[in-house]
Design an enzyme around this catalytic site. Structure first.
Site, PDB file in Angstrom:
ATOM      1  N   ASP A  76      10.310  -6.341   6.335  1.00 26.03           N
ATOM      2  CA  ASP A  76       9.692  -5.009   6.318  1.00 26.03           C
ATOM      3  C   ASP A  76      10.414  -4.114   5.311  1.00 26.03           C
ATOM      4  O   ASP A  76      11.576  -4.351   4.978  1.00 26.03           O
ATOM      5  CB  ASP A  76       9.743  -4.390   7.718  1.00 26.03           C
ATOM      6  CG  ASP A  76       8.796  -3.205   7.847  1.00 26.03           C
ATOM      7  OD1 ASP A  76       7.762  -3.193   7.142  1.00 26.03           O
ATOM      8  OD2 ASP A  76       9.068  -2.303   8.655  1.00 26.03           O
ATOM      9  N   GLU A  77       9.724  -3.087   4.842  1.00 28.94           N
ATOM     10  CA  GLU A  77      10.289  -2.127   3.882  1.00 28.94           C
ATOM     11  C   GLU A  77      10.917  -2.852   2.691  1.00 28.94           C
ATOM     12  O   GLU A  77      12.032  -2.563   2.264  1.00 28.94           O
ATOM     13  CB  GLU A  77      11.340  -1.240   4.580  1.00 28.94           C
ATOM     14  CG  GLU A  77      10.825  -0.495   5.795  1.00 28.94           C
ATOM     15  CD  GLU A  77       9.908   0.674   5.454  1.00 28.94           C
ATOM     16  OE1 GLU A  77       9.698   0.958   4.260  1.00 28.94           O
ATOM     17  OE2 GLU A  77       9.384   1.294   6.394  1.00 28.94           O
ATOM     18  N   CYS A  81      -5.356  10.196  -2.998  1.00 25.15           N
ATOM     19  CA  CYS A  81      -6.131   9.285  -3.841  1.00 25.15           C
ATOM     20  C   CYS A  81      -5.736   9.505  -5.309  1.00 25.15           C
ATOM     21  O   CYS A  81      -5.000  10.435  -5.637  1.00 25.15           O
ATOM     22  CB  CYS A  81      -7.626   9.506  -3.645  1.00 25.15           C
ATOM     23  SG  CYS A  81      -8.222  11.031  -4.391  1.00 25.15           S
ATOM     24  N   PHE A 119       1.758   5.537   5.013  1.00 21.14           N
ATOM     25  CA  PHE A 119       0.734   5.780   6.048  1.00 21.14           C
ATOM     26  C   PHE A 119      -0.505   4.887   5.909  1.00 21.14           C
ATOM     27  O   PHE A 119      -1.582   5.229   6.383  1.00 21.14           O
ATOM     28  CB  PHE A 119       0.282   7.259   6.061  1.00 21.14           C
ATOM     29  CG  PHE A 119       1.419   8.232   6.080  1.00 21.14           C
ATOM     30  CD1 PHE A 119       2.157   8.427   7.237  1.00 21.14           C
ATOM     31  CD2 PHE A 119       1.775   8.928   4.945  1.00 21.14           C
ATOM     32  CE1 PHE A 119       3.218   9.309   7.253  1.00 21.14           C
ATOM     33  CE2 PHE A 119       2.838   9.815   4.953  1.00 21.14           C
ATOM     34  CZ  PHE A 119       3.555  10.005   6.120  1.00 21.14           C
ATOM     35  N   SER A 120      -0.353   3.740   5.260  1.00 22.20           N
ATOM     36  CA  SER A 120      -1.497   2.827   5.133  1.00 22.20           C
ATOM     37  C   SER A 120      -1.485   1.750   6.221  1.00 22.20           C
ATOM     38  O   SER A 120      -2.403   0.933   6.279  1.00 22.20           O
ATOM     39  CB  SER A 120      -1.510   2.190   3.741  1.00 22.20           C
ATOM     40  OG  SER A 120      -0.344   1.419   3.525  1.00 22.20           O
ATOM     41  N   CYS A 165      -6.757   9.950   1.866  1.00 19.68           N
ATOM     42  CA  CYS A 165      -6.292  11.112   1.105  1.00 19.68           C
ATOM     43  C   CYS A 165      -6.403  12.368   1.961  1.00 19.68           C
ATOM     44  O   CYS A 165      -7.488  12.681   2.477  1.00 19.68           O
ATOM     45  CB  CYS A 165      -7.111  11.258  -0.177  1.00 19.68           C
ATOM     46  SG  CYS A 165      -6.683  12.727  -1.125  1.00 19.68           S
ATOM     47  N   GLY A 191       0.838  -1.199   0.000  1.00 19.46           N
ATOM     48  CA  GLY A 191       0.000   0.000   0.000  1.00 19.46           C
ATOM     49  C   GLY A 191       0.865   1.236   0.000  1.00 19.46           C
ATOM     50  O   GLY A 191       2.091   1.163  -0.125  1.00 19.46           O
ATOM     51  N   SER A 192       0.224   2.388   0.140  1.00 18.24           N
ATOM     52  CA  SER A 192       0.941   3.664   0.106  1.00 18.24           C
ATOM     53  C   SER A 192       1.584   3.938   1.468  1.00 18.24           C
ATOM     54  O   SER A 192       1.407   3.173   2.419  1.00 18.24           O
ATOM     55  CB  SER A 192      -0.047   4.786  -0.229  1.00 18.24           C
ATOM     56  OG  SER A 192      -0.955   4.965   0.849  1.00 18.24           O
ATOM     57  N   THR A 205       3.392  -1.677   8.186  1.00 19.17           N
ATOM     58  CA  THR A 205       4.263  -2.227   9.228  1.00 19.17           C
ATOM     59  C   THR A 205       3.446  -2.667  10.442  1.00 19.17           C
ATOM     60  O   THR A 205       3.725  -3.710  11.039  1.00 19.17           O
ATOM     61  CB  THR A 205       5.335  -1.192   9.629  1.00 19.17           C
ATOM     62  OG1 THR A 205       6.138  -0.910   8.481  1.00 19.17           O
ATOM     63  CG2 THR A 205       6.222  -1.717  10.741  1.00 19.17           C
TER      64      THR A 205
HETATM   65 ZN   LIG Z   1      -8.317  12.735  -2.810  1.00 16.76          ZN
END
Ligand SMILES: [Zn+2]
Length: 190
Positions: free
Chosen positions: A91-92, A180, A22-23, A148, A19-20, A26
């Site tokens: 991770d990462e 988003c 801050f999703s 977002c 994911g992006s 971890t």
């Molecule tokens: Zn948006």
């Protein structure tokens, strides 16, 4: 009719959590590793030497949840250091070399459960090659979303908000924000 007879001792598999920024990738990795630990399974977690944001030998999520980890330079060192671990967390993963999918395949073939967390796309919304491969070969893929910051929709992209052309750039809230598809400013279209 001949019944199925499954002749093997252990079955491994690959899980990808992507994911992006801050999703919560971890956090999700740590949650899965802790559940395995509670079940008295032997676990080992690896992270790339590139990722030196927080404690040296711990995997730490943005909300500071942590778990001890082994820092390695190259994905081949994961094979060397996996030992008798039944569950292997990575991770990462986007910071690792492109040999990582082969390493994970080998671990799964040896009967290990491999859980990989990483960014699926870079700041230009291009897939990280090893993550794209891992998503294809994995038994299970979990795609997480942030929210977002512009409109509140599910965020699939990481908008870089500092000036840098480096593909791999460490940073938290000061370097990226989740956006988003609609609000993401596509670098190649400006
Ligand atoms: Zn948006």
């Amino acid at each position: 009719m001949e019944p199925f007879v499954i002749k093997r001792e252990e079955t491994g598999w690959i899980e990808v959590v992507c994911g992006s920024m801050f999703s919560g990738k971890t956090e999700e990795l740590i949650r899965r590793m802790r559940r395995a630990e509670i079940a008295k399974q032997r676990v080992e977690i690896f992270k790339p030497a590139f990722d030196v944001r927080y404690a040296e030998a711990e995997v730490v999520s943005h909300n500071r949840t942590s778990i001890p980890s082994v820092v390695v330079q190259h994905s081949s060192e994961i094979l060397q250091n996996a030992g008798i671990a039944q569950v292997i967390g990575i991770d990462e993963a986007h910071f690792f070399d492109t040999d990582l999918p082969r390493v994970c395949q080998e671990l799964a073939r040896k009967g290990r459960r491999v859980i990989i967390a990483g960014l699926d796309q870079d700041y230009r919304a291009q897939p990280f090659e090893q993550m794209a491969q891992l998503m294809a070969i994995a038994e299970y893929v979990t795609k997480l979303h942030a929210i977002c910051v512009v409109c509140g929709a599910p965020a699939n992209n990481s908008q870089r908000i500092v000036a840098s052309d480096e593909r791999l750039l460490l940073g938290e809230k000061d370097a990226y924000e989740p956006r988003c598809r609609h609000c993401f400013e596509w670098p190649n279209e400006s």
